[in-house]
Design a protein around this motif. Structure first.
Motif, PDB file in Angstrom:
ATOM      1  N   ILE A 166       0.847  -1.199   0.000  1.00  0.00           N
ATOM      2  CA  ILE A 166       0.000   0.000   0.000  1.00  0.00           C
ATOM      3  C   ILE A 166       0.878   1.244   0.000  1.00  0.00           C
ATOM      4  O   ILE A 166       0.634   2.204  -0.753  1.00  0.00           O
ATOM      5  N   GLN A 167       1.918   1.257   0.829  1.00  0.00           N
ATOM      6  CA  GLN A 167       2.825   2.410   0.852  1.00  0.00           C
ATOM      7  C   GLN A 167       3.506   2.590  -0.504  1.00  0.00           C
ATOM      8  O   GLN A 167       3.646   3.722  -0.986  1.00  0.00           O
ATOM      9  N   TRP A 168       3.936   1.516  -1.110  1.00  0.00           N
ATOM     10  CA  TRP A 168       4.565   1.597  -2.427  1.00  0.00           C
ATOM     11  C   TRP A 168       3.597   2.173  -3.457  1.00  0.00           C
ATOM     12  O   TRP A 168       3.975   3.032  -4.275  1.00  0.00           O
ATOM     13  N   ALA A 169       2.342   1.729  -3.410  1.00  0.00           N
ATOM     14  CA  ALA A 169       1.337   2.248  -4.341  1.00  0.00           C
ATOM     15  C   ALA A 169       1.101   3.741  -4.123  1.00  0.00           C
ATOM     16  O   ALA A 169       0.949   4.508  -5.084  1.00  0.00           O
ATOM     17  N   GLU A 216      12.135  -3.008  13.424  1.00  0.00           N
ATOM     18  CA  GLU A 216      11.464  -3.590  12.260  1.00  0.00           C
ATOM     19  C   GLU A 216      10.393  -2.633  11.725  1.00  0.00           C
ATOM     20  O   GLU A 216      10.255  -2.463  10.512  1.00  0.00           O
ATOM     21  N   ALA A 217       9.644  -2.026  12.638  1.00  0.00           N
ATOM     22  CA  ALA A 217       8.557  -1.128  12.238  1.00  0.00           C
ATOM     23  C   ALA A 217       9.084   0.130  11.548  1.00  0.00           C
ATOM     24  O   ALA A 217       8.351   0.801  10.825  1.00  0.00           O
ATOM     25  N   VAL A 218      10.359   0.435  11.774  1.00  0.00           N
ATOM     26  CA  VAL A 218      10.985   1.583  11.121  1.00  0.00           C
ATOM     27  C   VAL A 218      11.712   1.150   9.852  1.00  0.00           C
ATOM     28  O   VAL A 218      11.655   1.829   8.822  1.00  0.00           O
ATOM     29  N   PHE A 223      12.735   1.131   3.902  1.00  0.00           N
ATOM     30  CA  PHE A 223      13.106   0.479   2.643  1.00  0.00           C
ATOM     31  C   PHE A 223      12.149   0.884   1.523  1.00  0.00           C
ATOM     32  O   PHE A 223      12.577   1.240   0.416  1.00  0.00           O
ATOM     33  N   VAL A 224      10.837   0.847   1.810  1.00  0.00           N
ATOM     34  CA  VAL A 224       9.844   1.206   0.795  1.00  0.00           C
ATOM     35  C   VAL A 224      10.080   2.647   0.332  1.00  0.00           C
ATOM     36  O   VAL A 224      10.093   2.943  -0.870  1.00  0.00           O
ATOM     37  N   GLU A 284       9.633  -5.500  -4.920  1.00  0.00           N
ATOM     38  CA  GLU A 284       9.137  -6.817  -4.521  1.00  0.00           C
ATOM     39  C   GLU A 284      10.289  -7.718  -4.086  1.00  0.00           C
ATOM     40  O   GLU A 284      10.169  -8.473  -3.118  1.00  0.00           O
ATOM     41  N   HIS A 285      11.413  -7.649  -4.790  1.00  0.00           N
ATOM     42  CA  HIS A 285      12.578  -8.462  -4.431  1.00  0.00           C
ATOM     43  C   HIS A 285      13.071  -8.099  -3.036  1.00  0.00           C
ATOM     44  O   HIS A 285      13.300  -8.984  -2.192  1.00  0.00           O
ATOM     45  N   GLY A 286      13.242  -6.794  -2.791  1.00  0.00           N
ATOM     46  CA  GLY A 286      13.754  -6.365  -1.494  1.00  0.00           C
ATOM     47  C   GLY A 286      12.817  -6.712  -0.355  1.00  0.00           C
ATOM     48  O   GLY A 286      13.258  -7.152   0.716  1.00  0.00           O
ATOM     49  N   LEU A 287      11.517  -6.525  -0.575  1.00  0.00           N
ATOM     50  CA  LEU A 287      10.541  -6.837   0.463  1.00  0.00           C
ATOM     51  C   LEU A 287      10.539  -8.333   0.766  1.00  0.00           C
ATOM     52  O   LEU A 287      10.560  -8.748   1.940  1.00  0.00           O
TER      53      LEU A 287
END
Length: 302
Positions: A166-169, A216-218, A223-224, A284-287
């Motif tokens: 969603i953030q990426w979109a 993790e939450a940060v 990354f996105v 997608e690869h990184g995620l």
């Protein structure tokens, strides 16, 4: 229209027809030279000549800082507050987002918005304190228009994947936004804070310590945002140079090959540009790889 007519005259005639038909009203912005270049596939000089011809015909006029707008006729109806749509914070915010999406956040000024909305700059200040408040509303509107799924998908991985996509979109649709998002000095945007809450909730009960959950939450949204910044930079570079990423690599090919054929970069020489051109695939690869690592970490968690 005959093909023998110069392109700038054909473009000017089409825009004039829109004005005559009422599609573009007095005070409306006409397409900029960059928009004309993109929509008609012509060079900058041709686009500029088309707009200049409209000015010579008395159909448009240019205002410093506001761009080229349809000129009001000497005799005839003008847009008035009585006939214009009601000015509201929501309407101003929507216009600002549309403008930022098309031309970048720097283009969003009160003067420019007033021109786009067919009103005076001071009218906007009856609804907003200034650009800072407007940007805050823009961010809230954008995040709010991409709601998190309800109910949440089952499992921590599905939830983290959902919020990241969603953030990426959001960033893909609004390239001006990643620059405004900070992990060290975050703006208090309730709709964005909901993403952090969602992420922390997905990580709860997995056996991670509090500090690791927070990291993790940060880390995941950072990354996105990082890939999104690359996407925004690529869009700007394409506008500035007129070259797509593929065309840029092709233009650099000779110089690149000089380095790669030197023998100093045997591993780098096996790469091609496809990996960095496909930013959706890179995201997608990184995620996937990050979540794979988190899954491995959870298997080792005490």
């Amino acid at each position: 229209m005959n093909d023998s007519v110069p392109p700038f005259r054909r473009i000017a005639a089409e825009l004039a027809a829109r004005i005559t038909a009422g599609e573009l009203l007095p005070g409306d912005r006409v397409p900029s030279t960059r928009v004309v270049m993109r929509e008609w596939g012509v060079a900058l000089a041709t686009a500029a000549k088309a707009l200049d011809l409209l000015r010579q015909q008395g159909l448009v006029e240019t205002h410093p800082g506001a761009g080229t707008v349809v000129r009001a006729p000497v005799h005839g109806p003008r847009r008035t507050p009585a006939t214009a749509p009601t000015l509201t914070r929501a309407r101003i915010t929507a216009a600002a987002i549309k403008l930022a999406d098309a031309e970048g956040l720097d283009a969003v000024t009160m003067r420019r918005l007033a021109t786009d909305l067919g009103t005076g700059p001071m009218s906007l200040y009856r609804h907003l304190a200034g650009k800072d408040e407007l940007v805050h509303l823009m961010m809230r509107r954008v995040f709010g228009s991409h709601p998190l799924p309800a109910p949440a998908p089952p499992g921590w991985r599905a939830r983290l994947t959902a919020v990241s996509r969603i953030q990426w979109a959001i960033y893909r649709a609004h390239p001006w936004l990643p620059e405004l998002v900070s992990i060290t000095r975050p703006r208090l945007i309730p709709e964005a804070m909901a993403h952090t809450e969602w992420t922390l909730a997905a990580l709860a009960g997995l056996g991670l310590g509090r500090a690791e959950r927070v990291r993790e939450a940060v880390t995941i949204p950072a990354f996105v945002r990082g890939v999104a910044l690359s996407h925004a930079a690529e869009l700007q570079a394409s506008k500035d140079t007129g070259l797509s990423a593929t065309e840029w690599w092709q233009a650099q090919e000779q110089e690149i090959m000089v380095h790669l054929e030197s023998g100093r970069y045997p591993c780098l020489s096996t790469m091609d540009s496809s990996a960095v051109e496909d930013l959706d695939g890179l995201f997608e690869h990184g995620l996937t790889r990050h979540l794979d690592g988190l899954a491995a970490r959870l298997r080792l968690a005490p």
